[in-house]
Design an enzyme around this catalytic site. Structure first.
Site, PDB file in Angstrom:
ATOM      1  N   GLY A   1      32.676  15.500  42.106  1.00  0.00           N
ATOM      2  CA  GLY A   1      31.323  15.898  42.479  1.00  0.00           C
ATOM      3  C   GLY A   1      31.051  17.389  42.524  1.00  0.00           C
ATOM      4  O   GLY A   1      29.905  17.818  42.420  1.00  0.00           O
TER       5      GLY A   1
ATOM      6  N   GLU B   1      33.723  21.833  47.970  1.00  0.00           N
ATOM      7  CA  GLU B   1      33.305  20.429  48.044  1.00  0.00           C
ATOM      8  C   GLU B   1      31.864  20.291  47.583  1.00  0.00           C
ATOM      9  O   GLU B   1      31.068  21.225  47.725  1.00  0.00           O
ATOM     10  CB  GLU B   1      33.374  19.957  49.512  1.00  0.00           C
ATOM     11  CG  GLU B   1      34.733  19.530  49.982  1.00  0.00           C
ATOM     12  CD  GLU B   1      35.001  18.056  49.701  1.00  0.00           C
ATOM     13  OE1 GLU B   1      34.344  17.475  48.823  1.00  0.00           O
ATOM     14  OE2 GLU B   1      35.879  17.501  50.378  1.00  0.00           O
ATOM     15  N   ASP B   2      31.510  19.116  47.091  1.00  0.00           N
ATOM     16  CA  ASP B   2      30.105  18.841  46.775  1.00  0.00           C
ATOM     17  C   ASP B   2      29.307  18.582  48.048  1.00  0.00           C
ATOM     18  O   ASP B   2      28.242  19.132  48.261  1.00  0.00           O
ATOM     19  CB  ASP B   2      29.981  17.654  45.795  1.00  0.00           C
ATOM     20  CG  ASP B   2      30.700  16.390  46.270  1.00  0.00           C
ATOM     21  OD1 ASP B   2      31.444  16.439  47.280  1.00  0.00           O
ATOM     22  OD2 ASP B   2      30.534  15.351  45.614  1.00  0.00           O
TER      23      ASP B   2
ATOM     24  N   ASP C   1      30.247  14.864  54.562  1.00  0.00           N
ATOM     25  CA  ASP C   1      29.447  13.846  55.253  1.00  0.00           C
ATOM     26  C   ASP C   1      30.091  13.598  56.620  1.00  0.00           C
ATOM     27  O   ASP C   1      29.843  14.333  57.570  1.00  0.00           O
ATOM     28  CB  ASP C   1      29.408  12.620  54.335  1.00  0.00           C
ATOM     29  CG  ASP C   1      28.570  11.491  54.862  1.00  0.00           C
ATOM     30  OD1 ASP C   1      27.777  11.707  55.790  1.00  0.00           O
ATOM     31  OD2 ASP C   1      28.688  10.363  54.347  1.00  0.00           O
TER      32      ASP C   1
ATOM     33  N   LYS D   1      26.096  17.284  55.860  1.00  0.00           N
ATOM     34  CA  LYS D   1      25.274  16.376  56.679  1.00  0.00           C
ATOM     35  C   LYS D   1      25.720  16.484  58.139  1.00  0.00           C
ATOM     36  O   LYS D   1      26.596  15.744  58.587  1.00  0.00           O
ATOM     37  CB  LYS D   1      25.452  14.935  56.200  1.00  0.00           C
ATOM     38  CG  LYS D   1      24.869  14.644  54.829  1.00  0.00           C
ATOM     39  CD  LYS D   1      25.048  13.175  54.464  1.00  0.00           C
ATOM     40  CE  LYS D   1      24.389  12.846  53.156  1.00  0.00           C
ATOM     41  NZ  LYS D   1      24.698  11.472  52.698  1.00  0.00           N
TER      42      LYS D   1
ATOM     43  N   PHE E   1      20.885   9.407  51.197  1.00  0.00           N
ATOM     44  CA  PHE E   1      21.821   9.431  50.075  1.00  0.00           C
ATOM     45  C   PHE E   1      21.267  10.346  48.987  1.00  0.00           C
ATOM     46  O   PHE E   1      20.133  10.174  48.551  1.00  0.00           O
ATOM     47  CB  PHE E   1      22.024   8.015  49.529  1.00  0.00           C
ATOM     48  CG  PHE E   1      23.120   7.948  48.512  1.00  0.00           C
ATOM     49  CD1 PHE E   1      24.452   7.911  48.909  1.00  0.00           C
ATOM     50  CD2 PHE E   1      22.827   7.933  47.150  1.00  0.00           C
ATOM     51  CE1 PHE E   1      25.463   7.875  47.968  1.00  0.00           C
ATOM     52  CE2 PHE E   1      23.840   7.895  46.208  1.00  0.00           C
ATOM     53  CZ  PHE E   1      25.158   7.867  46.615  1.00  0.00           C
ATOM     54  N   VAL E   2      22.060  11.316  48.572  1.00  0.00           N
ATOM     55  CA  VAL E   2      21.585  12.280  47.572  1.00  0.00           C
ATOM     56  C   VAL E   2      22.362  12.160  46.270  1.00  0.00           C
ATOM     57  O   VAL E   2      23.525  11.752  46.263  1.00  0.00           O
ATOM     58  CB  VAL E   2      21.665  13.744  48.091  1.00  0.00           C
ATOM     59  CG1 VAL E   2      20.831  13.939  49.334  1.00  0.00           C
ATOM     60  CG2 VAL E   2      23.096  14.160  48.381  1.00  0.00           C
TER      61      VAL E   2
ATOM     62  N   ASP F   1      26.841  11.627  42.368  1.00  0.00           N
ATOM     63  CA  ASP F   1      26.475  10.440  41.582  1.00  0.00           C
ATOM     64  C   ASP F   1      26.010   9.261  42.432  1.00  0.00           C
ATOM     65  O   ASP F   1      26.263   9.206  43.641  1.00  0.00           O
ATOM     66  CB  ASP F   1      27.677   9.972  40.757  1.00  0.00           C
ATOM     67  CG  ASP F   1      28.732   9.298  41.621  1.00  0.00           C
ATOM     68  OD1 ASP F   1      29.146   9.905  42.640  1.00  0.00           O
ATOM     69  OD2 ASP F   1      29.117   8.161  41.310  1.00  0.00           O
TER      70      ASP F   1
ATOM     71  N   ARG G   1      24.873  12.493  37.918  1.00  0.00           N
ATOM     72  CA  ARG G   1      25.571  13.768  38.148  1.00  0.00           C
ATOM     73  C   ARG G   1      24.904  14.914  37.395  1.00  0.00           C
ATOM     74  O   ARG G   1      24.995  16.067  37.777  1.00  0.00           O
ATOM     75  CB  ARG G   1      27.036  13.680  37.686  1.00  0.00           C
ATOM     76  CG  ARG G   1      27.901  12.756  38.509  1.00  0.00           C
ATOM     77  CD  ARG G   1      29.362  12.950  38.146  1.00  0.00           C
ATOM     78  NE  ARG G   1      30.207  11.862  38.616  1.00  0.00           N
ATOM     79  CZ  ARG G   1      30.701  11.759  39.836  1.00  0.00           C
ATOM     80  NH1 ARG G   1      30.423  12.660  40.742  1.00  0.00           N
ATOM     81  NH2 ARG G   1      31.478  10.736  40.163  1.00  0.00           N
TER      82      ARG G   1
END
Ligand code: 5GP
Length: 173
Positions: A43, A97-98, A101, A130, A151-152, A158, A164
């Site tokens: 990601g 990191e992408d 969470d 988040k 949810f993104v 993805d 993506r």
């Protein structure tokens, strides 16, 4: 996309500005130091590509993956870092990191790195964070955007393998 509707949440121009801001902060915090960036695939690839163009430091970058499997002792999901070839001993390390969470992935990765190496310093940069679902106390030092618990997708993130490539960050409607 697939069975779900998504709408633009953060347009590309704002994402690029936020990534540049993160790069500026890293450049200033690590002036005169050599850094090893450890990018967590898949990601993070778009965030990393944008960020690295703006990093002015002497640095290397290592691309790694996280293998997730059922643990046999704790019963929880174990997240193992695979593909790390660099020796992180005595180095300034920044994990890329992408999205962070719950923070469980980050927690596992930090533990593994600290078990196997003694870095001079270790920090975390994430495109998205988040805070409402974060369960850990590890500081996420550099954050592009704090987002709510939706949810993104897009910018490398993805939905079942799709999305993506979206140039804006989009949320599920
Ligand atoms: P954590 O261990 O922090 O709960 O989860 C981190 C991983 O969950 C991320 O690297 C990402 O793969 C996935 N994830 C968490 N939230 C989202 C989201 O909103 N969208 C997407 N596409 N993935 C997410």
């Amino acid at each position: 996309m697939l069975d779900k509707e998504f709408k633009v949440s953060i347009p590309c121009s704002r994402v690029k500005l936020a990534v540049e801001h993160v790069a500026n902060r890293i450049n200033s915090d690590y002036t005169g130091k050599e850094v090893i960036f450890v990018a967590i695939l898949n990601g993070s690839f778009m965030f990393v590509a944008e960020l690295m163009r703006k990093i002015k430091l002497t640095c290397r970058i290592s691309f790694v993956k996280v293998a997730s499997y059922e643990g046999d002792t704790s019963g929880g999901i174990v997240r193992e870092l695979i593909g790390l070839k660099e020796d992180l001993n005595g180095k300034h390390v920044i994990l890329l990191e992408d999205i962070v969470d719950t923070g469980f992935t980050l927690d596992h990765l930090m533990r593994q790195i600290r078990t196997n190496y003694s870095p001079e310093s270790i920090a975390v940069a994430s495109l998205l964070f988040k805070p409402q679902s974060y369960r850990k106390s590890i500081p996420v030092n550099y954050v592009g955007f704090e987002v709510p618990n939706d949810f993104v997708v897009g910018w490398g993130l993805d939905y079942n393998g799709y999305g993506r490539n979206l140039e804006d960050i989009c949320i599920m409607c």
